[in-house]
Write a protein that holds these residues in place. Structure first.
Motif, PDB file in Angstrom:
ATOM      1  N   LEU A   1       0.828  -1.207   0.000  1.00  0.00           N
ATOM      2  CA  LEU A   1       0.000   0.000   0.000  1.00  0.00           C
ATOM      3  C   LEU A   1       0.864   1.260   0.000  1.00  0.00           C
ATOM      4  CD1 LEU A   1      -2.807   1.376   0.308  1.00  0.00           C
ATOM      5  CD2 LEU A   1      -2.513   1.129   2.784  1.00  0.00           C
ATOM      6  N   ARG A   2       1.880   1.266   0.804  1.00  0.00           N
ATOM      7  CA  ARG A   2       2.727   2.457   0.958  1.00  0.00           C
ATOM      8  C   ARG A   2       3.690   2.681  -0.203  1.00  0.00           C
ATOM      9  NH1 ARG A   2       4.645   1.965   7.284  1.00  0.00           N
ATOM     10  NH2 ARG A   2       2.596   2.319   8.223  1.00  0.00           N
ATOM     11  N   HIS A   3       4.200   1.604  -0.787  1.00  0.00           N
ATOM     12  CA  HIS A   3       5.318   1.764  -1.709  1.00  0.00           C
ATOM     13  C   HIS A   3       5.067   1.319  -3.145  1.00  0.00           C
ATOM     14  CE1 HIS A   3       7.703   2.810   1.758  1.00  0.00           C
ATOM     15  NE2 HIS A   3       7.367   1.676   2.341  1.00  0.00           N
ATOM     16  N   HIS A   4       4.066   0.516  -3.383  1.00  0.00           N
ATOM     17  CA  HIS A   4       3.922  -0.057  -4.715  1.00  0.00           C
ATOM     18  C   HIS A   4       2.585   0.219  -5.389  1.00  0.00           C
ATOM     19  CE1 HIS A   4       7.648  -2.046  -3.826  1.00  0.00           C
ATOM     20  NE2 HIS A   4       7.114  -2.639  -2.772  1.00  0.00           N
ATOM     21  N   ILE A   5       1.660   0.782  -4.674  1.00  0.00           N
ATOM     22  CA  ILE A   5       0.350   1.051  -5.258  1.00  0.00           C
ATOM     23  C   ILE A   5       0.151   2.561  -5.327  1.00  0.00           C
ATOM     24  CG2 ILE A   5      -2.136   0.729  -5.047  1.00  0.00           C
ATOM     25  CD1 ILE A   5      -1.534  -1.829  -3.425  1.00  0.00           C
ATOM     26  N   LYS A   6      -0.126   3.043  -6.513  1.00  0.00           N
ATOM     27  CA  LYS A   6      -0.338   4.475  -6.695  1.00  0.00           C
ATOM     28  C   LYS A   6      -1.676   4.870  -6.080  1.00  0.00           C
ATOM     29  CE  LYS A   6       2.406   4.637 -10.816  1.00  0.00           C
ATOM     30  NZ  LYS A   6       2.435   4.533 -12.244  1.00  0.00           N
ATOM     31  N   PRO A   7      -1.719   5.998  -5.363  1.00  0.00           N
ATOM     32  CA  PRO A   7      -2.984   6.444  -4.762  1.00  0.00           C
ATOM     33  C   PRO A   7      -4.139   6.549  -5.764  1.00  0.00           C
ATOM     34  CG  PRO A   7      -1.172   7.708  -3.860  1.00  0.00           C
ATOM     35  CD  PRO A   7      -0.597   6.860  -4.979  1.00  0.00           C
ATOM     36  N   ALA A   8      -3.833   6.875  -7.004  1.00  0.00           N
ATOM     37  CA  ALA A   8      -4.890   6.990  -8.020  1.00  0.00           C
ATOM     38  C   ALA A   8      -5.522   5.648  -8.365  1.00  0.00           C
ATOM     39  CB  ALA A   8      -4.323   7.635  -9.281  1.00  0.00           C
ATOM     40  N   HIS A   9      -4.897   4.545  -7.959  1.00  0.00           N
ATOM     41  CA  HIS A   9      -5.422   3.209  -8.237  1.00  0.00           C
ATOM     42  C   HIS A   9      -6.155   2.599  -7.046  1.00  0.00           C
ATOM     43  CE1 HIS A   9      -2.064   2.842 -11.445  1.00  0.00           C
ATOM     44  NE2 HIS A   9      -3.110   3.499 -11.904  1.00  0.00           N
ATOM     45  N   ILE A  10      -6.283   3.361  -5.975  1.00  0.00           N
ATOM     46  CA  ILE A  10      -6.878   2.845  -4.737  1.00  0.00           C
ATOM     47  C   ILE A  10      -8.346   3.243  -4.631  1.00  0.00           C
ATOM     48  CG2 ILE A  10      -6.845   3.022  -2.212  1.00  0.00           C
ATOM     49  CD1 ILE A  10      -3.792   3.316  -2.421  1.00  0.00           C
ATOM     50  N   ILE A  11      -9.157   2.258  -4.301  1.00  0.00           N
ATOM     51  CA  ILE A  11     -10.579   2.480  -4.041  1.00  0.00           C
ATOM     52  C   ILE A  11     -10.829   2.262  -2.559  1.00  0.00           C
ATOM     53  CG2 ILE A  11     -12.922   1.614  -4.411  1.00  0.00           C
ATOM     54  CD1 ILE A  11     -12.033   0.735  -7.196  1.00  0.00           C
ATOM     55  N   VAL A  12     -11.550   3.199  -1.945  1.00  0.00           N
ATOM     56  CA  VAL A  12     -11.988   3.055  -0.558  1.00  0.00           C
ATOM     57  C   VAL A  12     -13.511   2.935  -0.585  1.00  0.00           C
ATOM     58  CG1 VAL A  12     -12.106   4.117   1.721  1.00  0.00           C
ATOM     59  CG2 VAL A  12     -10.046   4.392   0.327  1.00  0.00           C
ATOM     60  N   GLY A  13     -13.999   1.790  -0.163  1.00  0.00           N
ATOM     61  CA  GLY A  13     -15.441   1.586  -0.114  1.00  0.00           C
ATOM     62  C   GLY A  13     -16.052   2.254   1.104  1.00  0.00           C
ATOM     63  N   ASP A  14     -17.310   2.629   0.974  1.00  0.00           N
ATOM     64  CA  ASP A  14     -17.998   3.316   2.077  1.00  0.00           C
ATOM     65  C   ASP A  14     -18.033   2.472   3.348  1.00  0.00           C
ATOM     66  OD1 ASP A  14     -19.795   1.497   0.928  1.00  0.00           O
ATOM     67  OD2 ASP A  14     -21.457   2.919   0.819  1.00  0.00           O
ATOM     68  N   LEU A  15     -18.218   1.165   3.207  1.00  0.00           N
ATOM     69  CA  LEU A  15     -18.251   0.307   4.394  1.00  0.00           C
ATOM     70  C   LEU A  15     -16.872   0.150   5.010  1.00  0.00           C
ATOM     71  CD1 LEU A  15     -20.723  -2.436   3.120  1.00  0.00           C
ATOM     72  CD2 LEU A  15     -21.209  -0.479   4.613  1.00  0.00           C
ATOM     73  N   VAL A  16     -15.836   0.183   4.181  1.00  0.00           N
ATOM     74  CA  VAL A  16     -14.462   0.144   4.689  1.00  0.00           C
ATOM     75  C   VAL A  16     -14.181   1.435   5.453  1.00  0.00           C
ATOM     76  CG1 VAL A  16     -12.026   0.119   4.001  1.00  0.00           C
ATOM     77  CG2 VAL A  16     -13.669  -1.415   2.874  1.00  0.00           C
ATOM     78  N   LEU A  17     -14.597   2.553   4.882  1.00  0.00           N
ATOM     79  CA  LEU A  17     -14.432   3.843   5.556  1.00  0.00           C
ATOM     80  C   LEU A  17     -15.141   3.832   6.914  1.00  0.00           C
ATOM     81  CD1 LEU A  17     -13.311   6.734   5.283  1.00  0.00           C
ATOM     82  CD2 LEU A  17     -15.465   7.354   4.192  1.00  0.00           C
ATOM     83  N   LEU A  18     -16.333   3.305   6.955  1.00  0.00           N
ATOM     84  CA  LEU A  18     -17.074   3.181   8.216  1.00  0.00           C
ATOM     85  C   LEU A  18     -16.296   2.357   9.228  1.00  0.00           C
ATOM     86  CD1 LEU A  18     -19.564   3.202  10.108  1.00  0.00           C
ATOM     87  CD2 LEU A  18     -20.439   1.286   8.758  1.00  0.00           C
ATOM     88  N   GLU A  19     -15.774   1.205   8.792  1.00  0.00           N
ATOM     89  CA  GLU A  19     -15.037   0.345   9.723  1.00  0.00           C
ATOM     90  C   GLU A  19     -13.816   1.048  10.301  1.00  0.00           C
ATOM     91  OE1 GLU A  19     -15.820  -4.250   8.669  1.00  0.00           O
ATOM     92  OE2 GLU A  19     -14.450  -3.237   7.295  1.00  0.00           O
ATOM     93  N   VAL A  20     -13.121   1.819   9.475  1.00  0.00           N
ATOM     94  CA  VAL A  20     -11.935   2.520   9.961  1.00  0.00           C
ATOM     95  C   VAL A  20     -12.323   3.691  10.862  1.00  0.00           C
ATOM     96  CG1 VAL A  20      -9.893   3.837   9.285  1.00  0.00           C
ATOM     97  CG2 VAL A  20     -10.538   1.808   7.985  1.00  0.00           C
ATOM     98  N   LEU A  21     -13.298   4.487  10.425  1.00  0.00           N
ATOM     99  CA  LEU A  21     -13.682   5.672  11.204  1.00  0.00           C
ATOM    100  C   LEU A  21     -14.316   5.328  12.549  1.00  0.00           C
ATOM    101  CD1 LEU A  21     -15.089   8.053   8.451  1.00  0.00           C
ATOM    102  CD2 LEU A  21     -12.910   8.227   9.676  1.00  0.00           C
ATOM    103  N   ARG A  22     -14.995   4.210  12.625  1.00  0.00           N
ATOM    104  CA  ARG A  22     -15.613   3.858  13.905  1.00  0.00           C
ATOM    105  C   ARG A  22     -14.561   3.567  14.976  1.00  0.00           C
ATOM    106  NH1 ARG A  22     -18.020  -2.278  13.171  1.00  0.00           N
ATOM    107  NH2 ARG A  22     -15.973  -3.238  13.268  1.00  0.00           N
ATOM    108  N   GLY A  23     -13.333   3.278  14.560  1.00  0.00           N
ATOM    109  CA  GLY A  23     -12.257   3.021  15.511  1.00  0.00           C
ATOM    110  C   GLY A  23     -11.523   4.272  15.971  1.00  0.00           C
ATOM    111  N   ALA A  24     -11.906   5.430  15.451  1.00  0.00           N
ATOM    112  CA  ALA A  24     -11.242   6.666  15.876  1.00  0.00           C
ATOM    113  C   ALA A  24     -11.526   6.913  17.350  1.00  0.00           C
ATOM    114  CB  ALA A  24     -11.739   7.847  15.045  1.00  0.00           C
TER     115      ALA A  24
END
Length: 133
Positions: A24-47
């Motif tokens: 994620l950090r070194h080999h995948i370009k940010p323009a090729h990354i998809i963040v799904g709404d449910l993934v965002l929810l899972e991460v944000l709920r841990g804040a």
């Protein structure tokens, strides 16, 4: 495009140098990354508080964000669940079912560190993102 699962985002935020985080950090370009709404929810709920949640929200805003589920995909995800269940495979998390089905139906690969996706790879052809250069 590559959908990144919450398992990888969480390891990344915890600074765990797993193969998936390093990809994620070194080999995948940010323009090729998809963040799904449910993934965002899972991460944000841990804040831990609203300030951290806002930082995370701004961080994720730089990636392509998508809605993972709609009525058509819900029907396909349910069919995938039944197919796996007919083969004796129990899917524990509905969110994983949705993420895997979204990737399969849209031809995206998935970067994850969650063994729960293995049946989707083995039976349904989910493409895993490569974690090495």
């Amino acid at each position: 495009m590559i959908v990144v699962d919450s398992s990888v985002w969480i390891d990344n935020l915890r600074d765990r140098p797993t193969p998936e985080v390093l990809a994620l950090r070194h080999h995948i370009k940010p323009a090729h990354i998809i963040v799904g709404d449910l993934v965002l929810l899972e991460v944000l709920r841990g804040a831990r508080d609203e300030s951290q949640a806002e930082k995370l929200r701004r961080y994720f805003a730089r990636f392509f964000q998508v809605q993972l589920l709609n009525p058509v995909l819900a029907v396909k995800a349910a069919a995938n669940y039944r197919l796996l269940r007919s083969r004796g495979i129990s899917i524990r998390k509905t969110v994983d079912l949705v993420i895997a089905t979204f990737c399969i139906e849209h031809g995206h690969s998935l970067l994850h560190s969650d063994r729960d996706f293995t049946p989707f790879v083995q039976v349904l052809g989910l493409e895993m993102a490569v974690t090495h250069p």
